[in-house]
Write a protein that holds these residues in place. Sequence first.
Motif, short mmCIF file in Angstrom:
data_model
loop_
_atom_site.label_atom_id
_atom_site.label_comp_id
_atom_site.label_asym_id
_atom_site.label_seq_id
_atom_site.Cartn_x
_atom_site.Cartn_y
_atom_site.Cartn_z
N GLY A 281 -5.42 2.37 13.81
CA GLY A 281 -5.53 1.10 13.10
C GLY A 281 -4.17 0.58 12.67
N VAL A 282 -4.17 -0.65 12.17
CA VAL A 282 -2.93 -1.27 11.69
C VAL A 282 -3.14 -1.83 10.30
N VAL A 283 -2.04 -1.95 9.56
CA VAL A 283 -2.08 -2.48 8.20
C VAL A 283 -1.22 -3.74 8.12
N PHE A 284 -1.83 -4.83 7.68
CA PHE A 284 -1.11 -6.08 7.42
C PHE A 284 -1.10 -6.29 5.90
N GLU B 159 9.31 -2.04 3.71
CA GLU B 159 9.83 -0.74 3.28
C GLU B 159 8.70 0.28 3.13
N ALA B 160 7.52 -0.21 2.76
CA ALA B 160 6.35 0.68 2.63
C ALA B 160 5.84 1.13 3.98
N GLY B 161 6.15 0.37 5.04
CA GLY B 161 5.76 0.78 6.38
C GLY B 161 4.59 0.03 7.01
N VAL B 162 4.27 -1.19 6.48
CA VAL B 162 3.16 -1.95 7.06
C VAL B 162 3.51 -2.40 8.48
N PRO C 52 0.82 -1.22 0.00
CA PRO C 52 0.00 0.00 0.00
C PRO C 52 0.85 1.27 0.00
N ALA C 53 0.27 2.33 -0.49
CA ALA C 53 0.94 3.63 -0.48
C ALA C 53 1.09 4.12 0.95
N ARG C 54 2.12 4.92 1.18
CA ARG C 54 2.37 5.45 2.51
C ARG C 54 1.19 6.26 3.02
N GLU C 55 0.47 6.93 2.10
CA GLU C 55 -0.68 7.73 2.50
C GLU C 55 -1.76 6.88 3.15
N ILE C 56 -1.96 5.67 2.63
CA ILE C 56 -2.96 4.77 3.21
C ILE C 56 -2.53 4.36 4.61
N ILE C 57 -1.28 3.97 4.75
CA ILE C 57 -0.78 3.52 6.05
C ILE C 57 -0.88 4.64 7.08
N ASP C 58 -0.48 5.84 6.69
CA ASP C 58 -0.53 6.98 7.62
C ASP C 58 -1.96 7.29 8.05
N ALA C 59 -2.90 7.19 7.10
CA ALA C 59 -4.30 7.49 7.41
C ALA C 59 -4.87 6.46 8.38
N VAL C 60 -4.49 5.20 8.23
CA VAL C 60 -4.95 4.14 9.14
C VAL C 60 -4.31 4.33 10.51
N HIS C 61 -3.03 4.66 10.53
CA HIS C 61 -2.34 4.89 11.80
C HIS C 61 -2.93 6.07 12.56
#
Length: 322
Positions: free
Chosen positions: A127-130, A144-147, A114-123
């Motif tokens: 929330g968490v991203v797997f 590297e993307a930050g999941v 996923p894009a970093r923007e998605i991860i940041d928005a969930v964080h």
Amino acid sequence: MTSHIPPALRKLSLPVISSPMFTVSYPELVLAQCKAGIVGSFPALNARQPELLDAWLRDMKQELAAYQAVNPDVVVGPIAVNQIVHASNVRLEQDVETCIRHQVPIIITSLRAPAREIIDAVHAYGGVVFHDVISLRHARKALEAGVDGLILVAAGAGGHGGTLSPMALVGEVRRLFSGPLALSGAIASGNAILAAQTMGADFAYVGTRFIASQEANASDAYKQALLRASASDIIYTNLFSGVHGNYVRESIELAGLDPDKLEVADKSLMSFADGRSKAKAWKDIWGAGQGVGQIDDMPLVAEIVSRLKEEYRLAKERVADL
């Protein structure tokens, strides 16, 4: 649970995340899984229109909150939503926004990191991203993307899966990542759940066992085929979606094809534009993992989880005696 486990996953009745299954994981199944104390998940694209995804999340959150209020001592698992990160998924941005608005605790991304923007928005809301991966190379890209966590899709997993031994995949990933790991691949018993943890994973990722349940949105023919099948009846091919996955031999034969002589599909033709991972021509091709040989009935989800818990308990006792 160890300290690297996100808060949303620390209070489960069993260390199990249900896998999000196309056309199978609908609200009835997800709610039953959450009420049984495990993570209930579904693909966003199972909601045929974006507006339906919004309604599903609203209604499920309300039902689970009401259930928890009436049963304050019962463990209720969180909801996870699977997002397909692929150029053909024209709904991705809208569906992610819907999940963010509902503060879905766990987002599971597939195919591409996923894009970093998605991860940041969930964080931003806790929330968490797997992300699910089939190789060490894919794991590195996702990290590297930050999941926050990885789902290791090993040999024998239902649907889109890899070919690596779970012992090899978990072992290699653990050398570079100390965060939360879920393992997928023919896990259909409490013994297998403990085995996943013994190898170094934190959670078992279970799918096929829940297709053969009362709540699953699968035809009776599909469910009955799983009861008849064994591991040798699972065919690994990319013909139906462009990405390699595991499917039930019986359904391939019913479609008039020879399971042992399937063509190789062009991966570039893979498309999620209509909300499905397979072409409409293959809508009756049934996905399943190699754990089918351990499935011989279709009980309620609550009974399945209860059995898994007892098997898991006995497995821990047996290992302790060793």
